[in-house]
Structure formats: structure tokens, C-alpha cells
Design an enzyme around this catalytic site. Structure first.
Site, mmCIF file in Angstrom:
data_model
loop_
_atom_site.group_PDB
_atom_site.id
_atom_site.type_symbol
_atom_site.label_atom_id
_atom_site.label_comp_id
_atom_site.label_asym_id
_atom_site.label_seq_id
_atom_site.Cartn_x
_atom_site.Cartn_y
_atom_site.Cartn_z
ATOM 1 N N ALA A 62 0.842 -1.196 0.000
ATOM 2 C CA ALA A 62 0.000 0.000 0.000
ATOM 3 C C ALA A 62 0.880 1.250 0.000
ATOM 4 C CB ALA A 62 -0.872 -0.015 1.243
ATOM 5 N N GLY A 101 -0.999 -5.608 -0.727
ATOM 6 C CA GLY A 101 -1.825 -5.335 -1.904
ATOM 7 C C GLY A 101 -1.105 -5.664 -3.201
ATOM 8 N N GLU A 104 -1.625 -9.288 -3.601
ATOM 9 C CA GLU A 104 -3.049 -9.506 -3.904
ATOM 10 C C GLU A 104 -3.356 -9.159 -5.362
ATOM 11 O OE1 GLU A 104 -4.407 -7.214 -0.409
ATOM 12 O OE2 GLU A 104 -5.681 -8.947 0.018
ATOM 13 N N GLU A 124 0.204 -7.928 6.435
ATOM 14 C CA GLU A 124 -0.748 -7.051 7.109
ATOM 15 C C GLU A 124 -0.881 -7.300 8.604
ATOM 16 O OE1 GLU A 124 -1.108 -8.377 4.164
ATOM 17 O OE2 GLU A 124 -1.927 -6.891 2.789
#
Ligand code: NAD
Length: 703
Positions: A62, A101, A104, A124
Site C-alpha cells: 500500500a 496489496g 493480492e 498485514e
């Protein structure tokens, strides 16, 4: 396309290149650019798309600068829906670290290829949250439930080869030309008519999961999660991946993600995340302060600390020369290093060849003459000021000009040590924590005369060897050990007042400490403090029995802690499990009687306040005296050096959450009830409490 995402058609492959330095963080511009590129790729002549990043890494996670700001469309889940809905194959081409992310995003692609030294992971949980863009739904669908739980609840990244064995990577490419390899791979997929594989279409058969598996996993996690909620919520999400259709699973993940993000725990952990970065900045030192080149390091003393410190440097490829007083001492030190590495190899975390390579970087000597060319020396000899000064005088005589001379002392005055040399500007403290090759903290101690570039170099090399650095000025015990004094003292005094060792440790562990103070003393060895007290008494200091009589009585009774099988507890010889010992409870009662202390029931609430408020109070003094640069640096020291729970953000952050008035009032109450000797509120704490302020607000006002 956009200023961070570009698109080019190479033969029949649409190549989407992300270029958002330094780490291709998932900023709004990146999300928007990538979504536009995927959309554009649907209608041109391409037959498959490759998503690749420029610079040193695939999307590393992120964009932390967007934390706490209102979300801007497209959100990451929206972007991933676009990728997953592509009518053409999408291949992620990974190098560097695809984390959070970033990973992901790769998981939403149809295929993933990676260079062999790439790493992928979902870290995370380390911020008290969970992957909020499908990570908890896609990883178990690909890698299975157990592997997914291990990966997501640990937060640790894994290498491409391991990821490939888990099917998370489809192709590990040879060589370093990822772009052309990825294009070739995409062409091969097209040519072979490979299906448009979508992770969301995979289902996990619930009957393959043993009954009670998730409950069992939750229980196992609870023991190491120290009260954190995120690991438990991750288990719920993975359970959802088994029992719910993809969209429902994603909804569950979103809801639990939101719960975690808003939790005080995650806020505390994010505080630690930012505090760690802030701590590397030295006030008054420009970011471009020059640094000295460190190509070869010497360690003086190959004992508990010296060996671990040598490993830290060898682990990053820096040659080390270890100096000891004799060949036997040297051999003993080298053997400990060999043993430590071979344990790592046995655990499968390093291969034999790597071990040999690292061991080859460490050589030994008993002669100072061999140190004439080193760039940095770290002294880790006995904690004795005279020996240390002698060592520094010798170093001064042999080391080349510009070599940095550091001491790993826990308590000694770095300025006194520096005065044994003619180059105090090159001297500082580099205080590692035990075991030095494992513990993350490095306290960098700035002497009165330490030069700016020496400090900047210590911070930089600390980072290079994987440490979290925090700056301290000189005082007895620096930031961490100085604060620990009151904590240990109260643990002892609580026993005299009527608490049992098990009660004190359980309260501290329930608070989130990895280990309570008395179990910790048993682990470190009760004789260490005993000898230190003897040394201080020999120098004429008068010790207050209230703060140490039990520890001394235990040592005098042959109970040295874990190493002798008994200390504050008995230890099971096989399992090392601690067992409460009625003999110790009797010994405590006897000591209390001797001192005329009337024992009583002690609540857990009192234990927590008496253990942790002295940390806060001493922290306030440390701030006032300018020993620490900022309250958040103290938090970093405690979280990384003393296993203070990151979910409480460190002692100073914790104090702000409790409220400084509450902390101050409680200290005043203890002053009345327990006597004023150890309960004097720090002036800064008093001032901020009376103003209704906080350490965080004070830090801001200091700039
Ligand atoms: P240790 O007793 O395990 O090792 C000290 C080593 O220094 C021994 O191997 C000894 O042979 C060697 N030595 C002694 N005098 C020497 C000399 N003049 N020249 C070369 N070598 C010499 O001690 P340790 O626990 O490794 O502690 C070393 C230093 O690190 C101390 O200052 C201590 O306060 C500090 N420290 C210790 C810890 C810890 O938890 N053990 C943590 C942080 C800092």
C-alpha cells in the site's frame, strides 16, 4: 496511459509497465493507471497482457502516505475485479518483493511468473490488520488452508521457489531479463491454449478439513498472538474461503478488515510502524550527512554478544575479524557461532553452502595488529569500565584514522570510554540486544563528542544489518535499561507485598509482554544481577534490600534461574516448563517478615500499574533530559528491544491512551500508599497531566 503506468504492444502481448518509484506503492495514480491499461488491453490486438514493474521491485504494498485519507476510486478491490474480469490472460511478472496489496494484485491475475530471488507475502497482520483485497480468499484456494493460515497469520514473506512449490507462483523464470521471459511465458500460454484460470473459480471441499481444525488453530494462535485480534479474524476469513462462495468470502474479509483497521490495536501497531521510520532521523542532522564506508568490521570479545554481532555482519556479506584474549576463548566463540548457524540450517532456514559462505566471512585473531585496516570496531568485552578503556586505548593505537570505534556496553559511560582515545569524535555506543543476531533493536548512543557522520554511518549500517535503530544520549543504562530499573524493582516489591511470581508474570503476559519479568530474570540468570550488585557494593554503594533481597536469597540458595533448573520457579528438566514452587513462596514470606512488610492480596490491575507506570515515568524524565529524541523513539526501543506488545504501541503511546492524568494520579496514589521512595512523578508527566496534554502533543510542539 498515466504518468506511472505505460502500455506497449510487443508482438501479440500487451505489456503494462508500472513505474512508481521508489517501491511501486499502490497509490491512487497507480490503481487508476493499471485499471485503464487493463481496460485498454481488452480491445487492441493483444492476445494476453503482462503486468510488470520498473525499478527495484514489483508493487511492494500500500501507499503509506494514503493511510487515513479518504479512499479514492478505484479502490484496490475494484481494480482487482477489473483484472479478474479480463477476457484475455493476465500474467503478473514479479521481481523484488510483492507484498500486501501488491501480492493480492498478482493473485488476481490469471498466471504469475517470478525471478527466483523474488519474495511474496501478506504482512498485514504485523500492522494489526488483514489482507483486505482477497488475499485471505485467494491464497487458501491456491495453496490450501494450512499453508495459507501459516503465511497470513505469520505475515512473513516467502521466496519464489517456495511460493512455486505452494502453487502461488506458476513459473520461476531463469535469468534476470524478466520482461522478455514474461513475454515468452505469456506467448507460450497463448500458443498452448492455456485456460483463463481464475482463482475465484477454485472451490475448497469442506470435507477435506478435519473437524475442529479451525478451533484448534485459533487456540494455537492465541498463545502467540498475545491478545491481538487480527490473527483470529484471519482464521475466520480463511474459514470463509472454505465455506462461503467467493463474493460472500470477500464481503466477510472486508467487514473483518474494517473491524481490524478501526481497532485500537491496529492504530497502536501503525504508530509503531511510523515510529520505527521516524526513529532513524536524527534531529539537526541533514538527511544528506555523508557516511563512512564500512567494508570490514572487527568485534572485540567473542562471548554471548560478540558472536551474535559478528553473525549480523556476516549475514549481509561484510567480513568480520573477531578478537579474543586467547586462542581457547576464540575457539569457544567460533564454536557458538557455528552452532547457531547449524541450528538455522537444521530448521531449513538456510542451506549448508550459505552457512559455509557466512562462516568464511568471520575470522579470528588475538592480535590488535590485525585490526589496522578495519572500518568499524564493536567492543563487546566484559562489562567493566577499566577493561573497556584499556581496549579503546589499544584500538586508538592501532586503528586507521577514520575508523569508527563503538562499544556495546549496556551501562557504562560512553564519554568516559571515548576519553581513553585521542579520537572521541569517532567513538559512540552501538548497543545490541541479546541474542544479538535475532533481536531487532540497536540503540545508537551519541557521545558528547561523537561526529555527525559517525552517527549517520551507525544508523545506516544498523539498517543494513536488519536492525531497527533508535538514538540515545549518554546516561546510566541509556533509554532501555535505565527504564527497566523501575519495572524490575516493582516486580520484586510486588512479591514482598504478597503477589506470587506466577501472578506477577501472568499479569504482565496478559498485558501482552512476551514473558513476565520474573520468568525473564530466570532466563537471563539471577546471578547476573547478583554479581552486578556485589560489584556496586564493593564500590561503596548501599543497596536497598527491598529491591533485591528475594533475588539474592535465591542465588545464595543455589537457584540461579533456568540454567540451574530453578529460580523464581522450578523448571521441568524435559520440557523446561515453569512450575510454581511453594519453597519460593515460603522464601518470599520469610523475606517480607524480615523487612516487616505486611503481605496482602494484590489485584492484577495493581500489578500492571506498578510494573508499567514506572516505565512511563522514567520515560518522561528521559525526554526532559533530552536522552531520547522523542516519545515514539522510546516506544521503538521497548517494542523491539524488550518485547513490549506492539498492539499497545510502546510505553509512551500506551500512556497517552490511558491518559496522562490517570497515570499521574495513580503515581501520586502509590506515593501515599507505598511510600515516596520510588514514586516521584516526573515534572514533564506532571505538567502534561495538569494541562490535559499527551506525549504525542508534546512531541509535536518540540518539532
Ligand atoms: P560475555 O562474558 O559472554 O563475553 C565477553 C567476552 O569478552 C568473553 O568471551 C571474553 O573472553 C572477552 N574479553 C574479555 N576481555 C577481553 C579483552 N580485553 N579483549 C578481548 N576480549 C575480551 O559477555 P557478553 O554478555 O557478551 O557482554 C559483552 C558486553 O555486551 C558487555 O559490555 C555487556 O554489558 C554488553 N551487553 C550484554 C548483553 C547480554 O544480554 N548479555 C546485552 C547487551 C549488551
Amino acid at each position: 496511459m498515466s504518468n506511472v503506468v505505460s502500455y506497449e504492444l510487443i508482438d501479440n502481448i500487451g505489456v503494462i509497465t508500472i513505474d512508481n518509484p521508489p517501491v511501486n506503492a499502490l497509490s491512487h495514480a497507480l490503481r487508476k493507471g493499471l485499471q485503464d491499461a487493463i481496460t485498454a488491453g481488452q480491445t487492441d490486438a493483444s492476445e494476453a497482457l503482462v503486468v510488470i514493474c520498473a525499478g527495484r521491485t514489483f508493487i511492494a504494498g500500500a501507499d503509506i502516505t494514503e493511510f487515513g485519507k479518504p479512499p479514492q476510486s478505484p479502490s484496490l478491490p475494484d481494480l482487482l475485479t477489473t483484472i479478474e474480469s479480463s477476457r484475455k490472460l493476465v500474467v503478473a511478472a514479479i521481481h523484488g518483493t510483492a507484498l500486501g496489496g501488491g501480492f493480492e494484485t498478482a493473485l488476481a491475475c490469471n498466471y504469475r511468473c517470478a525471478v527466483s530471488d523474488a519474495k511474496v507475502g501478506l504482512p498485514e497482520v504485523k500492522l494489526g490488520i488483514l489482507p483486505g483485497a482477497g488475499g485471505t480468499q485467494r491464497v487458501p484456494r491456491i495453496a490450501g488452508v494450512k499453508a495459507a493460515l501459516e503465511m497470513i497469520t505469520s505475515g512473513n514473506p516467502i521466496g519464489a521457489v517456495q511460493a512455486s512449490a505452494m502453487n502461488l507462483i506458476d513459473e520461476v523464470v531463469v535469468g534476470n531479463d524478466l520482461k522478455s521471459s514474461a513475454i515468452t511465458y505469456a506467448k507460450d500460454l497463448v500458443a498452448s491454449g492455456a485456460p483463463l484460470k481464475r482463482v475465484r473459480d477454485i472451490t475448497i471441499d469442506p470435507s477435506t478439513i478435519e473437524p475442529g481444525f479451525f478451533e484448534g488453530y485459533r487456540k494455537k494462535l492465541a498463545a502467540r498472538a498475545r491478545g491481538q485480534i487480527a490473527p483470529d479474524r484471519i482464521v475466520s476469513c480463511v474459514e470463509g474461503a472454505v465455506n462461503l462462495p467467493m463474493d460472500k468470502g470477500l464481503e466477510l474479509e472486508r467487514a473483518l478488515f474494517a473491524e481490524c483497521v478501526q481497532s485500537p490495536q491496529s492504530q497502536a501497531m501503525r504508530h509503531v510502524f511510523f515510529a520505527e521510520r521516524e526513529a532513524t532521523k536524527i534531529k539537526g542532522l541533514p538527511a544528506d550527512t555523508p557516511v563512512r564506508d564500512i567494508k570490514h568490521v572487527a568485534i572485540i570479545g567473542g562471548g554471548t554478544m560478540g558472536g551474535g554481532i559478528a553473525m549480523c555482519f556476516a549475514n549481509v556479506g561484510i567480513p568480520v575479524t573477531m578478537l579474543e584474549i586467547s586462542d581457547e576463548a576464540l575457539e569457544r566463540g567460533m564454536n557458538i557461532i557455528r552452532k547457531n548457524y547449524s541450528i538455522t540450517v537444521k530448521k531449513g532456514k538456510m542451506d549448508e553452502a550459505e552457512m559455509v559462505q557466512r562462516l568464511n566471512l568471520i575470522d579470528g585473531t588475538t592480535s590488535y595488529e590485525d585490526l589496522s585496516n578495519v572500518d568499524l570496531v564493536i567492543e563487546a568485552v566484559f562489562e567493566n569500565p577499566d577493561i573497556k578503556k584499556e581496549v579503546f586505548a589499544k584500538l586508538d593505537a592501532v586503528c586507521k584514522p577514520g575508523a569508527i570505534l563503538a562499544s556495546n556496553t549496556s551501562y557504562q559511560n560512553v564519554d568516559d570510554i571515548a576519553s581513553a582515545t585521542k579520537r572521541p569524535q569517532d567513538v559512540l555506543g552501538m548497543h545490541f540486544f541479546s541474542p544479538a543476531n535475532v533481536m531487532k533493536l540497536l540503540e545508537v548512543v551519541r557521545g558528547e563528542k561523537t561526529a555527525d557522520d559517525v552517527l549517520a554511518t551507525a544508523m545506516k549500517i544498523g539498517k543494513k544489518i536488519g536492525k531497527v535503530c533508535a538514538l540515545s544520549r549518554v546516561c546510566y543504562g541509556f533509554i532501555g535499561n535505565r527504564m527497566l530499573g523501575g519495572y524490575g524493582r516493582q516486580a520484586h516489591m510486588l512479591l514482598l507485598d504478597g503477589a506470587t511470581p506466577a501472578q506477577v508474570d501472568a499479569a504482565a503476559e496478559e498485558f501482552g509482554m512476551a514473558m513476565g519479568p520474573l520468568a525473564m530474570s530466570d532466563l537471563a540468570g539471577l546471578d547476573v544481577g547478583y554479581k552486578a550488585r556485589q560489584a556496586r557494593e564493593a564500590q561503596g554503594e548501599v543497596m536497598d534490600p527491598v529491591t533485591h533481597c528475594i533475588g539474592s536469597a535465591l542465588v545464595e540458595g543455589g537457584r540461579l534461574g533456568q540454567k540451574s533448573g530453578a529460580g523464581y520457579y522450578k523448571y521441568d528438566p524435559q520440557t523446561r516448563a515453569r512450575i510454581s514452587d511453594p519453597e519460593v513462596e515460603a522464601l518470599i514470606r520469610e523475606q517480607a517478615e524480615k523487612l516487616g512488610v505486611k503481605q496482602r492480596e494484590i489485584s492484577n490491575e495493581e500489578i500492571v500499574a506498578r510494573l508499567f507506570y514506572p516505565l512511563i515515568n522514567e520515560g518522561a524524565l528521559i525526554l526532559e533530559e533530552g536522552i531520547a529524541q522523542r516519545p515514539s523513539d522510546i516506544d521503538v526501543v521497548y517494542v523491539y528491544g524488550y518485547a513490549f506488545p506492539s498492539a499497545k504501541g510502546g510505553p509512551m503511546y500506551f500512556a497517552d491512551q490511558v491518559g496522562l492524568k490517570e497515570v499521574y494520579d495513580t503515581i501520586l496514589r502509590f506515593q501515599k500508599e507505598l511510600g515516596p521512595d520510588y514514586w516521584q512523578p516526573a515534572p514533564l508527566l506532571e505538567k502534561l497531566a495538569k494541562e490535559g496534554s499527551s506525549f504525542a502533543a508534546w512531541a509535536k510542539s518540540q518539532g
